[in-house]
Design a protein around this motif. Sequence first.
Motif, short mmCIF file in Angstrom:
data_model
loop_
_atom_site.label_atom_id
_atom_site.label_comp_id
_atom_site.label_asym_id
_atom_site.label_seq_id
_atom_site.Cartn_x
_atom_site.Cartn_y
_atom_site.Cartn_z
N ASP A 42 33.21 -39.02 10.80
CA ASP A 42 32.39 -40.11 10.28
C ASP A 42 31.06 -40.22 11.02
N ALA A 43 31.09 -40.01 12.33
CA ALA A 43 29.86 -40.11 13.12
C ALA A 43 28.90 -38.99 12.76
N ALA A 44 29.42 -37.80 12.55
CA ALA A 44 28.56 -36.68 12.16
C ALA A 44 27.96 -36.92 10.78
N GLU A 45 28.76 -37.40 9.85
CA GLU A 45 28.25 -37.65 8.51
C GLU A 45 27.19 -38.74 8.50
N ALA A 46 27.32 -39.73 9.36
CA ALA A 46 26.31 -40.79 9.42
C ALA A 46 24.94 -40.23 9.78
N VAL A 47 24.89 -39.25 10.67
CA VAL A 47 23.61 -38.63 11.02
C VAL A 47 23.09 -37.79 9.86
N ALA A 48 23.97 -37.07 9.19
CA ALA A 48 23.56 -36.29 8.02
C ALA A 48 23.00 -37.19 6.92
N VAL A 49 23.64 -38.33 6.72
CA VAL A 49 23.14 -39.30 5.74
C VAL A 49 21.76 -39.79 6.13
N GLU A 50 21.56 -40.04 7.39
CA GLU A 50 20.25 -40.50 7.89
C GLU A 50 19.17 -39.46 7.62
N ILE A 51 19.50 -38.20 7.83
CA ILE A 51 18.54 -37.12 7.58
C ILE A 51 18.21 -37.03 6.10
N ARG A 52 19.24 -37.07 5.25
CA ARG A 52 19.01 -36.97 3.81
C ARG A 52 18.21 -38.15 3.29
N ALA A 53 18.44 -39.34 3.85
CA ALA A 53 17.71 -40.53 3.43
C ALA A 53 16.22 -40.40 3.73
N ALA A 54 15.90 -39.60 4.75
CA ALA A 54 14.50 -39.39 5.11
C ALA A 54 13.88 -38.21 4.37
N GLY A 55 14.64 -37.61 3.45
CA GLY A 55 14.13 -36.51 2.65
C GLY A 55 14.48 -35.14 3.18
N GLY A 56 15.31 -35.06 4.22
CA GLY A 56 15.68 -33.78 4.80
C GLY A 56 16.92 -33.20 4.18
N ARG A 57 17.27 -32.00 4.62
CA ARG A 57 18.47 -31.30 4.17
C ARG A 57 19.49 -31.33 5.30
N ALA A 58 20.65 -31.84 5.02
CA ALA A 58 21.67 -31.92 6.08
C ALA A 58 23.06 -32.02 5.49
N GLU A 59 24.01 -31.44 6.20
CA GLU A 59 25.43 -31.58 5.94
C GLU A 59 26.11 -31.90 7.26
N SER A 60 27.33 -32.34 7.19
CA SER A 60 28.10 -32.57 8.41
C SER A 60 29.35 -31.72 8.39
N ARG A 61 29.86 -31.44 9.58
CA ARG A 61 31.06 -30.62 9.69
C ARG A 61 31.76 -30.94 11.00
N VAL A 62 33.08 -31.03 10.95
CA VAL A 62 33.86 -31.25 12.16
C VAL A 62 34.01 -29.93 12.90
N VAL A 63 33.62 -29.93 14.16
CA VAL A 63 33.76 -28.75 15.01
C VAL A 63 34.28 -29.19 16.37
N ASP A 64 35.37 -28.58 16.78
CA ASP A 64 35.88 -28.73 18.14
C ASP A 64 35.37 -27.53 18.92
N VAL A 65 34.43 -27.74 19.83
CA VAL A 65 33.74 -26.63 20.49
C VAL A 65 34.66 -25.81 21.39
N ARG A 66 35.88 -26.26 21.60
CA ARG A 66 36.84 -25.51 22.41
C ARG A 66 37.58 -24.46 21.58
N LYS A 67 37.31 -24.42 20.26
CA LYS A 67 38.10 -23.58 19.36
C LYS A 67 37.23 -22.51 18.70
N TRP A 68 37.58 -21.26 18.95
CA TRP A 68 36.84 -20.13 18.40
C TRP A 68 36.83 -20.17 16.87
N ASP A 69 37.96 -20.45 16.24
CA ASP A 69 38.03 -20.44 14.78
C ASP A 69 37.07 -21.46 14.16
N ASP A 70 36.82 -22.57 14.85
CA ASP A 70 35.89 -23.56 14.32
C ASP A 70 34.48 -23.00 14.24
N PHE A 71 34.09 -22.18 15.20
CA PHE A 71 32.74 -21.60 15.18
C PHE A 71 32.64 -20.47 14.16
#
Length: 258
Positions: A42-71
Amino acid sequence: MTGRLAGRAAYVTGASRGIGRGIALALASEGAGVVVTDIEADAAEAVAVEIRAAGGRAESRVVDVRKWDDFVSLVAHVERQFGQLDIAVNCAGVISVAAVEDVAEAEWDRVMDVNAKGVFLSCKAAAPAMKRNGFGRIINISSVSGKDGYPKLAVYSASKYAVLGFTNSLAKEVARDGITVNAICPGVVKTHMWDMLSDELREQGETAEQSWQRHVLEFVPQGRPQTPEEIGGLAIYLALAPSVTGQSINIDGGLTSH
């Protein structure tokens, strides 16, 4: 949205707040498509929404940086959505505040897994995609604590020192591939992490806010904190600079000189 990074695609880890959010907003303001990643959806999507509201291109994605498969999944997603991966910003981080003799082995592992291993996994996944693209900008967020140690921050400092050595080595490995690799070393920035630190290090009778203000005045020669927006500006510079690589750049109001 037009800008100096129009047509470029980026991801930012730990981008739901603080420095990561500041960098994601900055990149988007210059026209880059940004995948905002965090462990909190939810926190990541809130930032993506903020970017899109300003006219930018953004998506959000859950990533656990400790996990190779996530990257692996993240890089594939960026390439599918934007055609290529141009910029990877590694900002996800955690802090530990304790004397070394009081640090549990599990706490060492937690900090190193996020702050150091997370950078390694991201770069390992991003570099092949950037080589395919013939262009890449990797920006790792370290800290002034990666250049000078401080009491009760030994574990955190170790993780941030590791980021600087890794950054310099990787920069030399990929220097002929059109990829630059640099580190930003923020100083005193009013983030969740510094709020925790101020609370831990406050003196008797002092509030967390008073502790924060005292540390700013004691540590920063300019007498003012740095901001996520300022760090975002440096990230844009590094995303554009073709000949700056292997560097660790301080943005700390004069706190450190090396």
